[in-house]
Design a protein around this motif. Structure first.
Motif, PDB file in Angstrom:
ATOM      1  N   ARG A 206       0.784  -4.959   4.492  1.00 34.96           N
ATOM      2  CA  ARG A 206       1.286  -6.213   3.846  1.00 34.96           C
ATOM      3  C   ARG A 206       1.406  -5.968   2.723  1.00 34.96           C
ATOM      4  O   ARG A 206       2.362  -6.300   2.360  1.00 34.96           O
ATOM      5  CB  ARG A 206       0.706  -7.088   4.390  1.00 34.96           C
ATOM      6  CG  ARG A 206       1.552  -8.129   4.544  1.00 34.96           C
ATOM      7  CD  ARG A 206       1.244  -9.304   5.321  1.00 34.96           C
ATOM      8  NE  ARG A 206      -0.082 -10.219   4.613  1.00 34.96           N
ATOM      9  CZ  ARG A 206      -1.680 -10.228   5.477  1.00 34.96           C
ATOM     10  NH1 ARG A 206      -1.206 -10.119   6.429  1.00 34.96           N
ATOM     11  NH2 ARG A 206      -2.482  -9.916   4.425  1.00 34.96           N
ATOM     12  N   ASP A 207       0.640  -6.152   1.771  1.00 32.45           N
ATOM     13  CA  ASP A 207      -0.274  -6.245   0.714  1.00 32.45           C
ATOM     14  C   ASP A 207      -0.165  -5.102  -0.673  1.00 32.45           C
ATOM     15  O   ASP A 207      -1.042  -5.645  -1.645  1.00 32.45           O
ATOM     16  CB  ASP A 207      -1.101  -7.025   0.347  1.00 32.45           C
ATOM     17  CG  ASP A 207      -0.671  -8.790   1.405  1.00 32.45           C
ATOM     18  OD1 ASP A 207      -0.060  -8.915   1.557  1.00 32.45           O
ATOM     19  OD2 ASP A 207      -1.354  -9.104   1.648  1.00 32.45           O
ATOM     20  N   HIS A 208       0.077  -4.499   0.168  1.00 30.68           N
ATOM     21  CA  HIS A 208      -0.253  -3.104  -0.715  1.00 30.68           C
ATOM     22  C   HIS A 208      -0.408  -2.946  -2.706  1.00 30.68           C
ATOM     23  O   HIS A 208      -0.452  -2.300  -3.644  1.00 30.68           O
ATOM     24  CB  HIS A 208      -0.141  -1.878   0.035  1.00 30.68           C
ATOM     25  CG  HIS A 208       0.127  -0.215  -0.749  1.00 30.68           C
ATOM     26  ND1 HIS A 208      -1.793   0.121  -1.012  1.00 30.68           N
ATOM     27  CD2 HIS A 208       0.720   0.344  -1.242  1.00 30.68           C
ATOM     28  CE1 HIS A 208      -1.476   1.446  -2.550  1.00 30.68           C
ATOM     29  NE2 HIS A 208      -0.061   1.414  -2.545  1.00 30.68           N
ATOM     30  N   VAL A 209       1.280  -3.353  -2.237  1.00 31.14           N
ATOM     31  CA  VAL A 209       1.868  -2.937  -3.721  1.00 31.14           C
ATOM     32  C   VAL A 209       0.478  -3.868  -5.124  1.00 31.14           C
ATOM     33  O   VAL A 209       0.521  -4.106  -5.913  1.00 31.14           O
ATOM     34  CB  VAL A 209       3.313  -3.744  -3.575  1.00 31.14           C
ATOM     35  CG1 VAL A 209       3.913  -3.301  -5.189  1.00 31.14           C
ATOM     36  CG2 VAL A 209       4.261  -2.055  -3.253  1.00 31.14           C
ATOM     37  N   ALA A 210       0.668  -5.569  -4.026  1.00 28.24           N
ATOM     38  CA  ALA A 210       0.442  -6.161  -4.768  1.00 28.24           C
ATOM     39  C   ALA A 210      -1.267  -6.241  -5.093  1.00 28.24           C
ATOM     40  O   ALA A 210      -1.554  -6.681  -6.040  1.00 28.24           O
ATOM     41  CB  ALA A 210       0.524  -7.870  -4.626  1.00 28.24           C
ATOM     42  N   LEU A 211      -1.911  -5.928  -3.929  1.00 27.08           N
ATOM     43  CA  LEU A 211      -3.656  -5.510  -4.181  1.00 27.08           C
ATOM     44  C   LEU A 211      -3.504  -4.550  -5.559  1.00 27.08           C
ATOM     45  O   LEU A 211      -4.402  -4.525  -6.197  1.00 27.08           O
ATOM     46  CB  LEU A 211      -3.725  -5.425  -2.719  1.00 27.08           C
ATOM     47  CG  LEU A 211      -5.471  -4.419  -3.101  1.00 27.08           C
ATOM     48  CD1 LEU A 211      -6.239  -5.439  -4.008  1.00 27.08           C
ATOM     49  CD2 LEU A 211      -5.856  -3.910  -1.806  1.00 27.08           C
TER      50      LEU A 211
END
Length: 765
Positions: free
Chosen positions: A143-148
């Motif tokens: 879900r949050d791969h890019v932000a992480l």
């Protein structure tokens, strides 16, 4: 200045070492840390605020007393340790930030996820925890791969330590590991730990998207890599392995319910185990390269065909794979092209077959009911093909129905009459309804589950009522037994070694013992009434013993009226037989009359001895005159009227009503005897099976442990008492392997754990 004890200042949670290290962090990173800590603190508070309600709901739905007690104990443990877990978790978050500008020489990373392959074969709990943890982390990364990744990249710019998404202090791997470490002091079962992890995912990990967004914004505002642009997070459409894309996609199109992330993770993990253990599983025939997989709908039609033609008395070892293979061969001949089951559906067939192999081999199920449950294999296979939550959701109606049937059958014995037993008839009705009516609508399982739970609830209420009556009766018997022992002790203390009139010994044993029993039960041994009954017994014994002194004669004269009154009132209150009472008092009166005669004779003999000299003088004087003095003597004692005397040499034993003889002494076992430890491990509510002889077994439940008497009371499934054993008696049964504990854990869950363990064993072979 005094601060409010309820206010926790995050900066105060850092140790001195952490403070000095944190002082070397850039101001922008300190701002990120504090903002993240505040959000994590609020999320943790929400987690624990909801944990109580969640665990209480689970306890309310528990299927056994042991399971319910485990949830209640977990609630208590969590309340006591909540503050420590919250402080420990946030402390570890601060420490992970503090170490960002320090290299650790020669030390491997500590936050790597536990390897699935490194678990031992017997660590099923650790396997479940690892699978749950991997599932949680995978969802956050998806879900949050890019932000992480952007946050990790920005952190690498401002700190000296090289980071990746796993070692990022705000990454899901780090946070999950830190939370598990903070919860290490919780003494809870794996089932409760998984619930807590699920709550951690819901209230903490679900908020990481906002946390990463805020952290990236603060670093961008501080001028750290502002050129990195975060795109809206994309949700993964498929988690299937590359070699399964085609069939997974077709299955998803056939059933959108499969898009649930939890289902994907659990079923995907099972498929992974199956694929790596396929060499040890029954394999299908080698299909040619151009073989055409049948659709899920076609498979359902074949299974329905098998279901409708299943014999009423189907053998338990029926091979569904062979039957299905036969139908596929016919379909292949008819269509002119080889037809096979798709790989995903074949995995479902293998899993359900392995589950039923365990179920039908389970010794906790009576053999006569296994035959009924075996007929559920095709309906359960069909619902598993339709709905993969069958494997991942404990509350799935089909899964719960199977568990409820197995739990209800736990106390059913093979000696019960099938045709007349309501439970057997109800299970048979459920099985037949599924075979007749279930085609492709799983809603029938919810309907049958509701109906079966209502039936079981009525039976359970009746059995609990009878079971409570059994416990009350046994507790009453235990109190009577303790009172009987007190009376025995009092009698033996006063009578052993003494020689007394036989009628007095009989009166005390047969009549007065009953009076003392009632007194002990009503008032206890510390009461005035009990002391009065002992005093009456002491006075009776003294009154029939030989007494010589004048003082004793006066005391006896004063004592007898009150003694007789106390004896009469006591025997009347105990409803003792009036005819026997009159006989006792008549003989007792004769004894007291004889006692008074002995006093008079002793007095007369004394007076006559004192006047012997004067009588001799008178006799001599009268004799010289030719006269004689007449002799005055008391009549001799009537020997027949004197009661027979008996010496009390044997211990007095009072028998309970209906008890023919005293219980034999049991052998004494050492305190550390293994069999005694097995007995002490039994808990009220445990089901056991006694091997009565070579052919007969008795299934019963431990309903009560009567501590005063040390008796273990067992009842059947209707709540009726069927067995009573002492602690030593049970230990002797364990020694000769005549007792077997029945596993009352949920049947499907045990079967799934066994299948996972076997697959892992095959994988490691």
């Amino acid at each position: 200045m005094k601060t409010d004890a309820n206010v926790v200042h995050l900066n105060k949670m850092v140790s001195d070492t952490a403070h000095s290290a944190a002082g070397r962090l850039p101001a922008s990173l300190i701002q990120v840390r504090d903002r993240a800590a505040n959000q994590l603190k609020q999320a943790l508070q929400a987690l624990f605020d909801n944990a109580d309600d969640t665990l209480f709901d689970m306890a309310d739905r528990a299927t056994s007393n042991a399971e319910q007690n485990a949830f209640f104990e977990a609630m208590r443990d969590l309340r006591l340790k909540r503050k420590g877990i919250e402080r420990g978790f946030l402390q570890k978050v601060f420490e992970s930030f503090s170490s960002l500008n320090h290299y650790v020489v020669g030390k491997p990373p500590t936050l790597d996820a536990v390897s699935f392959d490194s678990l031992s074969l017997v660590q099923n709990d650790e396997l479940e925890e690892t699978v749950a943890l991997d599932s949680m982390i995978a969802k956050v990364l998806s879900r949050d791969h890019v932000a992480l990744t952007h946050l990790t990249t920005r952190l690498n710019v401002v700190v000296s330590k090289k980071l990746d998404d796993k070692s990022n202090p705000l990454g899901p791997v780090s946070l999950s590991e830190l939370f598990l470490d903070s919860c290490s002091g919780l003494g809870v079962e794996i089932k409760v730990k998984l619930i807590i992890l699920k709550l951690f995912e819901k209230y903490v990990l679900s908020g990481l998207e906002q946390l990463y967004s805020d952290a990236n914004a603060m670093l961008v505002e501080a001028g750290v890599l502002p050129e990195l642009k975060s795109a809206p997070p994309r949700r993964s459409v498929s988690h299937s392995r590359p070699d399964r894309h085609e069939q997974a996609d077709s299955a998803e199109r056939a059933s959108p319910a499969y898009l649930d992330d939890d289902v994907r993770e659990v079923f995907g993990a099972l498929q992974e185990l199956l694929s790596q253990s396929r060499d040890g599983l029954p394999s299908r025939r080698q299909a040619p390269a151009d073989a055409m997989p049948i659709s899920t709908n076609d498979l359902m039609r074949l299974l329905s065909h098998m279901q409708q033609r299943a014999p009423i008395q189907a053998p338990m070892d029926v091979d569904l794979r062979a039957q299905l293979e036969h139908l596929l061969t016919r379909a292949s001949v008819k269509s002119g092209r080889v037809r096979v089951v798709g790989e995903v559906d074949e995995d479902v067939i293998n899993l359900v077959s392995m589950l039923f192999e365990f179920i039908l081999d389970d010794r906790s199920l009576p053999d006569s009911l296994k035959a009924l449950i075996a007929r559920l294999q095709i309906p359960m296979l069909k619902v598993a093909v339709l709905d993969k939550t069958f494997f991942s959701r404990g509350s799935h109606p089909a899964r719960r129905l199977l568990n409820e049937i197995a739990t209800a059958a736990l106390g059913w014995g093979d000696h019960d009459h099938n045709q007349r037993d309501s439970l057997y008839q109800k299970i048979e009705q459920v099985v037949q309804r599924l075979l007749n009516d279930f085609t492709d609508d799983p809603a029938i399982f919810s309907e049958l589950l509701t109906d079966f739970l209502a039936f079981i609830g009525d039976e359970r209420r009746r059995s609990e009522l009878l079971e409570q009556r059994t416990r009350d009766a046994e507790e009453g018997s235990a109190r009577a037994e303790l009172a009987r022992r007190e009376v025995e002790h009092a009698l033996n203390e006063r009578l052993l070694g003494k020689t007394l009139p036989e009628v007095v010994v009989r009166l005390l044993r047969e009549a007065w013992s009953k009076v003392m029993m009632l007194t002990c039960l009503k008032h206890g041994t510390d009461s005035e009434q009990w002391q009065a009954s002992l005093a009456t017994m002491d006075e009776l014994i003294w009154s029939v013993e030989p007494q010589e002194s004048p003082e004793a004669r006066l005391r006896l004269l004063e004592l007898v009226p009150g003694l007789l009154k106390a004896l009469r009132e006591g025997m009347t209150s105990a409803a003792f037989d009036p005819f026997s009472t009159s006989e006792f008092f008549a003989q007792l009166e004769a004894l007291h009359v004889q006692a008074f005669q002995r006093f008079k004779r002793a007095q007369f003999d004394s007076e006559r001895s004192a006047s012997n000299d004067s009588e001799e003088v008178q006799r001599s004087a009268l004799s010289s005159l030719g006269l004689e003095l007449p002799l005055l003597e008391l009549p001799p004692e009537d020997e027949e009227s004197v009661s027979a005397m008996v010496e009390v040499v044997d211990q007095i034993v009072l028998l309970a009503p209906g008890q023919a003889c005293a219980q034999e002494d049991e052998p004494v076992l050492a305190d550390d005897d293994e069999a005694l430890r097995q007995v002490d491990s039994l808990r009220v509510g445990s089901w056991v099976e006694f091997q009565e002889d070579e052919e007969h077994k008795l299934r019963c439940k431990l309903a009560a442990i009567i501590k005063p008497t040390g008796k273990f009371i067992f009842v059947n499934r209707t709540g009726m008492k069927v067995l009573e054993k002492t602690r030593t008696g049970l230990a002797l049964e364990f020694r000769r392997d005549a007792i077997r504990l029945l596993d009352d854990a949920l049947l499907f869950d045990r079967a799934l754990e066994s299948v996972i363990g076997n697959l892992r064993r095959l994988k490691g072979a």
